[in-house]
Motif scaffolding. Structure first.
Motif, mmCIF file in Angstrom:
data_model
loop_
_atom_site.group_PDB
_atom_site.id
_atom_site.type_symbol
_atom_site.label_atom_id
_atom_site.label_comp_id
_atom_site.label_asym_id
_atom_site.label_seq_id
_atom_site.Cartn_x
_atom_site.Cartn_y
_atom_site.Cartn_z
ATOM 1 N N VAL A 65 1.047 -1.108 0.121
ATOM 2 C CA VAL A 65 0.071 -0.159 0.005
ATOM 3 C C VAL A 65 0.871 1.176 0.069
ATOM 4 O O VAL A 65 0.484 2.364 -0.742
ATOM 5 C CB VAL A 65 -1.116 -0.159 1.328
ATOM 6 C CG1 VAL A 65 -1.809 1.239 1.425
ATOM 7 C CG2 VAL A 65 -2.011 -1.178 1.143
ATOM 8 N N GLY A 66 2.021 1.280 0.749
ATOM 9 C CA GLY A 66 3.069 2.219 0.960
ATOM 10 C C GLY A 66 3.583 2.553 -0.370
ATOM 11 O O GLY A 66 3.649 3.887 -0.733
ATOM 12 N N LEU A 91 2.511 1.780 -3.312
ATOM 13 C CA LEU A 91 1.538 2.134 -4.369
ATOM 14 C C LEU A 91 1.257 3.642 -4.000
ATOM 15 O O LEU A 91 0.982 4.287 -5.079
ATOM 16 C CB LEU A 91 0.390 1.158 -4.283
ATOM 17 C CG LEU A 91 0.573 -0.148 -4.633
ATOM 18 C CD1 LEU A 91 -0.457 -1.065 -4.469
ATOM 19 C CD2 LEU A 91 0.678 -0.220 -6.239
ATOM 20 N N ALA A 92 1.145 4.089 -2.673
ATOM 21 C CA ALA A 92 0.961 5.622 -2.550
ATOM 22 C C ALA A 92 2.067 6.425 -3.308
ATOM 23 O O ALA A 92 1.753 7.423 -3.735
ATOM 24 C CB ALA A 92 0.513 5.653 -0.924
ATOM 25 N N TRP A 93 3.079 6.064 -3.008
ATOM 26 C CA TRP A 93 4.248 6.486 -3.633
ATOM 27 C C TRP A 93 4.303 6.891 -5.229
ATOM 28 O O TRP A 93 4.126 7.832 -5.788
ATOM 29 C CB TRP A 93 5.624 5.479 -3.350
ATOM 30 C CG TRP A 93 6.777 6.486 -3.304
ATOM 31 C CD1 TRP A 93 7.117 7.726 -3.999
ATOM 32 C CD2 TRP A 93 8.108 6.032 -3.021
ATOM 33 N NE1 TRP A 93 8.680 8.265 -4.014
ATOM 34 C CE2 TRP A 93 9.279 7.068 -3.328
ATOM 35 C CE3 TRP A 93 8.396 4.774 -2.283
ATOM 36 C CZ2 TRP A 93 10.453 6.636 -3.094
ATOM 37 C CZ3 TRP A 93 9.925 4.587 -2.356
ATOM 38 C CH2 TRP A 93 10.883 5.390 -2.663
#
Lengths: 295, 295, 295, 295
Positions: C59-60, C62-64
């Motif tokens: 998730v992290g 992908l947020a990047w």
């Protein structure tokens, strides 16, 4: 019984340590023509063998190696010619066979070509017979290509095997430039015995790839700014000059010859040339002088 | 049942954390002769044991270690002698046995020699009996070589095992210099009990190898420019001076003694000597003063 | 029989090296409108595919990637619009499908969109049929989204497979921008035969991720200060200008568009615009000019 | 059938990407008291859990963690008190249990304590039930220790699992500070649905450990000089100020509190305080303001 090093018998670690050792220092009072300092520039022209050595066939990394021959060496030859500086090119036999005309240009410009393995192989994984055969064929290949038999070896990746020194003796080499037990020249000892072979020592500190190499999947990055690399090299020279010693440098065409980096070489040479009692020479000539005129 | 740490019982993590702990601070109001700040320089003279410790036999890396003894220590002794500064050399027993005369020179120049393991082994992988035996033999070896029994230990790679503190007590050592729970001296606690042993704390920030080491195949590179390393060390001193505390530094002959780096040591000492109320001392003397004069 | 590279027959290493090679240089005397230097800026808009490519679902991270599309590309478009500079965006098909409106904005602003794989896959692990199918579908996807068929390919991670050149020919592409055998444009050779495809070479030196990327668990850190990255890029331009060549640059929205880094792009463009005889152009236009006007 | 990402169906990668997404921007026109810029400083007080989290029991690394509590937090509290700045401390429950009095001091000084996992576990390897149980117990532990229930979470190592957002909702948290899809606050979406939870985004660029961490056996080194770290942070602030946005920073007591580094924090705050329309606030207050006053 453990085989951990803390359990080794004294004889065992003494034996390991004693195989190849630094003997008497070879530090002349003065260098040729009374020079205070000797400067030995070298270029490890690995080209495509950086990728081939490990069995790699990456098109991208082979193109990177091709850059070394297509752009790197010509640019370096120009920098050296403009400043009338001799240097030594250590060339794997396979790289020389891929770029034979370039080796002739290097020799024609007055530079030295030294041994740098067959295909940039790591020596320490080889049997004695294999290492010897590869080195012998490398010497013959270079001699056939340029008409001069090499007299010095830089082991690829400075990976000097337990057999390398014996092979250097068998091939009649005059010097090695792969070890780092001193900042100035010394004689190599084999199991405590003098060999007559001169070590012209290298150091990671004086190697461009240490600061500027890039390995996409392995995590190595060129984090040192070019002007800081120049400052480190210049400082190494300044103290070598103060010591009356040797300033030896290892550069790579596929590392140093880019637009933002070739200035390191130009500015370094210009800095050194600001001193009038410096002798720029090939590794061969520095080693020979050191042996003949050691204090 | 998981053995992941998030599933550990409270008693378990409290037990792990509580084994070795920082006890009362040992911060004197003033250092010897009323000095405001104590400066404890140390040199971890690993030499060939950096390679031997893991069973390595690389000729190149052994030559690198040889540099530490052949060039590094003599250069450092010269820098210290010119400035009349005492320091502490932590020497693995095997390194001392390989270079016995050098240990006598170190002692003759007024420096301290401290324990640094047998062959730079990692303690945390050893049984208690093995660790104890190696350390005891190391102490005897150093004492036989130089006539002074060491009173302090720097564990190799600062790898302090769950048994180390007990062994230090059994050997009657006065101080340790491997841990980092504070910037100033403190007393070590074993399972909550005061041991009387002084910790003179180290820190990666104050270690040259952190910034300048090179590991050809492991990806470590000397990316920090030497003048930035000097700036970090000088800033650590400046605040230690402001705090009236200890400035402790860990250097390595095979890292710091090169032409482009030895100036870090020279300039740092000269910067510190610009203050007239600083006490340069061995680790032994700093630890003893801290214990006796803690506020 | 060994399969180590040092045991390879000459035919084998010659074959590996010869697959894709640099042919004739494509260096025009002058660039469009008599410009002395061509400047080709590119942005690899990988976004979420940096994580997806390897099957990752963090998730992290992908947020990047989302940052690249949400903040990065708009900020870059603004910088380019303010300075009226065209550029090339290389976009994986999946990233384009996740952000279709943004691709239309890029085209509407006069920039080029080039191929960058399907999901940023590594080509060298793919069968010929798979690599061809993915690239063909990528070209169709981009064309459907923005109404312009891409004419150039930047292979993801510059991972050019032994099949890539053949596929580029089959798809009728005009240029590639993934290899690095030169600093200026050249024609690609397939097994020694000219292909008509222009290589607009990339280089790690001219890539922001090399200096500024971060990989939490892999050890890559952004250790190069932004002003040093700017200095390296500016020096690459200065010498390209002196050579009358191409200055090509590879940036990434999720790397360069942060508040402390976007100034690298702004200041670099402003530095370049201080010269009045520079031609800013898309990769497509630079490649086309180089092919048509090669000296 | 391959499971490589290039073979994934569109529904699959859309599903993976869509789980947690950035929703509407939460960018107030003005911050509290009409301030132009909000400054949210945070300290991840991991202490001994950095070592424990992976089951490690190294005495040396535990001492390093102890430094964070013994020296780091007190020094940071002093810097903040002298400048009257509120901040947020994210504390794993185990670290709070090891240092309970310190948590009371943090609260008494007006700072916020936020969630940071149980023992700094990596969430993405946990089952939903385990992750939820650990976070719930962490919230209860912190509340019992200091009398205030935490309202925000920073996931350890910013490792946000596919379950984290749901658990944050179930626990009634108000904000998260672990993701990085923007530079300013935004609302988190779960499978496309607004959650009411504010993301106060982090970034590696604004994290001290990225530049200054040290991992002895893993190859991470603190190569960025402290003054360059300060320059990067200051530049991030300058542009946040120009944007009228948030400047968020993540520091660690065991990284930033050393003598040569604490000046980064002091100088940064002093630089920011040179602007009179800046609002220093806890993460909780910044997130609340952003939610209530979004344009």
């Amino acid at each position: 019984m453990t085989d951990e090093a803390w359990g080794w018998e004294e004889a065992r670690w003494r034996d390991v340590v004693g195989r190849v050792r630094a003997g008497r220092p070879l530090r002349p009072d003065r260098w040729k023509d009374g020079a205070r300092c000797a400067v030995a520039l070298s270029f490890d022209a690995d080209h495509e063998t950086s990728e081939l050595r490990g069995g790699g066939t990456s098109v991208g990394r082979l193109a990177w190696g091709e850059f070394g021959a297509r752009v790197g060496v010509p640019k370096i030859l120009r920098v050296l010619a403009e400043r009338e500086i001799p240097a030594t090119f250590f060339v794997p036999a396979v790289a020389a066979l891929l770029h034979p005309a370039q080796q002739l240009e290097v020799i024609a410009a007055g530079h030295e070509i030294g041994l740098h393995g067959w295909i940039h192989e790591l020596n320490s994984g080889l049997e004695y017979e294999v290492e010897r055969d590869l080195l012998q064929r490398s010497a013959e290949t270079l001699e056939q290509l340029v008409g001069v038999r090499p007299v010095g070896l830089r082991t690829p990746s400075w990976d000097f095997s337990p057999h390398t020194l014996r092979i250097e003796q068998e091939l009649g080499l005059e010097y090695d430039s792969s070890l780092m037990a001193d900042e100035d020249c010394y004689e190599l000892l084999a199991d405590g015995e003098p060999t007559g072979i001169v070590e012209l020592p290298v150091e990671w500190i004086r190697d461009d790839a240490v600061y500027l190499a890039m390995d996409r999947f392995g995590g190595i990055r060129p984090h040192t700014p070019p002007h800081e690399v120049l400052a480190i090299f210049a400082c190494e020279f300044d103290r070598a000059y103060a010591d009356g010693g040797v300033f030896q440098l290892t550069l790579h065409p596929h590392v140093i010859a880019y637009r933002s980096r070739i200035g390191i070489l130009e500015d370094l040479i210009d800095h050194i040339r600001g001193h009038d009692d410096v002798w720029f020479a090939t590794h061969r000539d520095v080693a020979a002088w050191a042996r003949r005129h050691a204090a």
